[in-house]
Scaffold this motif. Structure first.
Motif, PDB file in Angstrom:
ATOM      1  N   TYR A 161       0.841  -1.211   0.000  1.00 18.33           N
ATOM      2  CA  TYR A 161       0.000   0.000   0.000  1.00 18.33           C
ATOM      3  C   TYR A 161       0.867   1.248   0.000  1.00 18.33           C
ATOM      4  O   TYR A 161       1.994   1.231   0.492  1.00 18.33           O
ATOM      5  N   PHE A 162       0.324   2.335  -0.551  1.00 20.76           N
ATOM      6  CA  PHE A 162       0.976   3.641  -0.447  1.00 20.76           C
ATOM      7  C   PHE A 162       0.058   4.615   0.248  1.00 20.76           C
ATOM      8  O   PHE A 162      -1.140   4.631  -0.017  1.00 20.76           O
ATOM      9  N   LYS A 163       0.641   5.404   1.124  1.00 20.24           N
ATOM     10  CA  LYS A 163      -0.117   6.513   1.696  1.00 20.24           C
ATOM     11  C   LYS A 163       0.086   7.697   0.774  1.00 20.24           C
ATOM     12  O   LYS A 163       1.221   8.108   0.518  1.00 20.24           O
ATOM     13  N   THR A 164      -0.982   8.226   0.243  1.00 17.10           N
ATOM     14  CA  THR A 164      -0.874   9.381  -0.652  1.00 17.10           C
ATOM     15  C   THR A 164      -1.829  10.479  -0.178  1.00 17.10           C
ATOM     16  O   THR A 164      -2.619  10.277   0.739  1.00 17.10           O
ATOM     17  N   GLU A 165      -1.737  11.633  -0.869  1.00 21.74           N
ATOM     18  CA  GLU A 165      -2.630  12.756  -0.535  1.00 21.74           C
ATOM     19  C   GLU A 165      -4.096  12.341  -0.674  1.00 21.74           C
ATOM     20  O   GLU A 165      -4.967  12.851   0.020  1.00 21.74           O
ATOM     21  N   ARG A 197      -5.146   5.999   1.105  1.00 21.71           N
ATOM     22  CA  ARG A 197      -4.320   4.805   0.995  1.00 21.71           C
ATOM     23  C   ARG A 197      -4.677   4.049  -0.282  1.00 21.71           C
ATOM     24  O   ARG A 197      -5.845   3.745  -0.529  1.00 21.71           O
ATOM     25  N   THR A 214      11.667  -0.382   0.173  1.00 23.79           N
ATOM     26  CA  THR A 214      10.502   0.382  -0.274  1.00 23.79           C
ATOM     27  C   THR A 214      10.563   1.819   0.244  1.00 23.79           C
ATOM     28  O   THR A 214      11.170   2.080   1.278  1.00 23.79           O
ATOM     29  N   LYS A 238       9.360   5.508   1.900  1.00 21.06           N
ATOM     30  CA  LYS A 238       8.812   5.793   3.241  1.00 21.06           C
ATOM     31  C   LYS A 238       7.296   5.685   3.340  1.00 21.06           C
ATOM     32  O   LYS A 238       6.776   5.193   4.331  1.00 21.06           O
ATOM     33  N   ASN A 239       6.603   6.165   2.285  1.00 17.53           N
ATOM     34  CA  ASN A 239       5.139   6.189   2.352  1.00 17.53           C
ATOM     35  C   ASN A 239       4.503   4.851   1.979  1.00 17.53           C
ATOM     36  O   ASN A 239       3.341   4.762   1.631  1.00 17.53           O
ATOM     37  N   CYS A 240       5.338   3.814   2.046  1.00 19.71           N
ATOM     38  CA  CYS A 240       4.904   2.507   1.559  1.00 19.71           C
ATOM     39  C   CYS A 240       4.724   1.547   2.732  1.00 19.71           C
ATOM     40  O   CYS A 240       5.509   1.544   3.678  1.00 19.71           O
ATOM     41  N   GLN A 241       3.690   0.723   2.647  1.00 18.48           N
ATOM     42  CA  GLN A 241       3.413  -0.244   3.708  1.00 18.48           C
ATOM     43  C   GLN A 241       3.359  -1.638   3.089  1.00 18.48           C
ATOM     44  O   GLN A 241       2.569  -1.887   2.178  1.00 18.48           O
TER      45      GLN A 241
END
Ligand SMILES: Nc1ncnc2c1ncn2[C@@H]1O[C@H](COP(=O)(O)OP(=O)(O)OP(=O)(O)O)[C@@H](O)[C@H]1O
Ligand SMILES: [Mg+2]
Length: 331
Positions: free
Chosen positions: A16-20, A23, A61, A63-66
């Protein structure tokens, strides 16, 4: 994979990516194995999740990646349970990665010799002199002429092909069991590409390493791979040995990829691309993710997400109607 001992085993990888915009999921439930000494190609259009899958294995990966996975194991060791420090030790030793543009991973401020000997010395307790001898040896292995003088050069002084050879030398420096190559030849011209591919095959045999080779070029796949994994929109849609895949691609997406490749290689005919574009991660279509672009899509394809099913012995396909589609290139 049959008859081979497994080296890398990925089970239920989700990324997953956390974006503006919240998720988003870039990789959905990806599972596959790579056998010892096997070369597996991971293919698919831009954005389908090839790089992020391999970076998840490497623990590299952004930073904004889970990353969530039931298991990622290398030679029986569980990577998901490792501390960053342990994983760092494994990288460059047990597993190494080569990228498309070597300049992003080579430091322009240090000589080739410094970067190569440092990689060797981080993982081995040896003298500078021994490391240097080993560096020369490695540059010879990747067929770099005048290795002694190349050691004194800075990355910018080398051609793209030579830089990629240096990257391969650095990646192979500590005899990794797994080498991940992310589009390593895409930026090179065709003749150099062929040389690099041949070199990788040769080194892989010599070092008995396994390779995960990422590319969007099916021509390259035919030349180099034992087995192929096709990804579309974050999912595996087809998996087969290279011969079966080219002989009879089962998924309409693979068929589309194949038609475009064959036409480019055989004539000046207009490129027969797959209609439409890869869907946006934040608005995946319901049902089969490929249905909006699929020439064979039916009503059920719009509603039901197909499972990745084992078919025809040792293959996998994610399509509700693969049996009816024929999948014969010539028919
Ligand atoms: N740092 C990030 N933040 C948000 N989304 C990202 C980030 N990195 C990648 N993505 C998204 O994740 C998806 C998968 O990206 P990935 O780089 O794995 O694709 P790829 O298959 O390697 O494509 P390419 O062939 O262009 O290299 C893409 O939709 C991409 O936009
Ligand atoms: Mg990529």
């Amino acid at each position: 994979m049959e008859n081979r001992e497994s080296l890398l085993k990925i089970e239920n990888l989700n990324v997953y990516f956390k974006t503006e915009n919240g998720r988003i999921q870039a990789v959905k439930d990806v599972s596959f194995e790579i056998g010892k000494g096997e070369l597996v190609a991971l293919v698919g259009e831009s954005g389908c999740g090839k790089s992020i899958t391999s970076l998840s294995v490497m623990g590299l990966t952004p930073k904004n990646c889970q990353v969530e996975a039931k298991s990622i194991s290398l030679g029986g060791r569980e990577l998901t349970a490792m501390k960053p420090d342990e994983l760092r030790k494994l990288r460059g030793k047990e597993m190494a990665m080569i990228f498309q543009e070597p300049l992003t991973s080579l430091n322009p401020l240090f000589t080739i010799g410094y970067q190569l000997t440092e990689t060797i010395r981080i993982h081995n307790q040896i003298s500078k002199k021994e490391a240097r001898d080993r560096a020369v040896e490695l540059l010879k292995k990747v067929e770099i002429p005048r290795p002694e003088s190349i050691l004194k050069e800075y990355p910018n002084a080398l051609s793209g092909g030579m830089r990629q050879r240096v990257m391969i030398a650095i990646a192979m420096a500590n005899n990794p069991t797994l080498l991940i190559a992310d589009e390593p030849t895409t930026a090179l011209d065709v003749t150099i590409q062929a040389q690099i591919l041949r070199l990788m095959r040769q080194l892989m045999k010599e070092y008995s390493a396994s390779i995960l080779f990422i590319t969007h070029d099916l021509g390259v796949v035919a030349e180099i791979a034992d087995r192929v994994i096709v990804m579309y929109a974050g999912q595996i849609v087809e998996q087969a040995d290279v011969f079966s895949l080219f002989h009879r691609p089962l998924h309409p997406y693979t068929q589309g990829l194949m038609n475009s490749t064959i036409k480019i290689n055989q004539s000046d005919e207009v490129l027969d691309t797959i209609n439409g574009v890869v869907p946006n991660l934040s608005s995946m279509p319901e049902g089969c993710r490929f249905h909006p672009r699929c020439p064979y899509a039916r009503e059920d394809c719009r509603k039901t997400m197909p499972e990745l099913s084992a078919v025809l012995g040792n293959r996998y396909v994610r399509c509700l109607h693969w049996e009816e589609l024929g999948g014969d290139q010539n028919g």
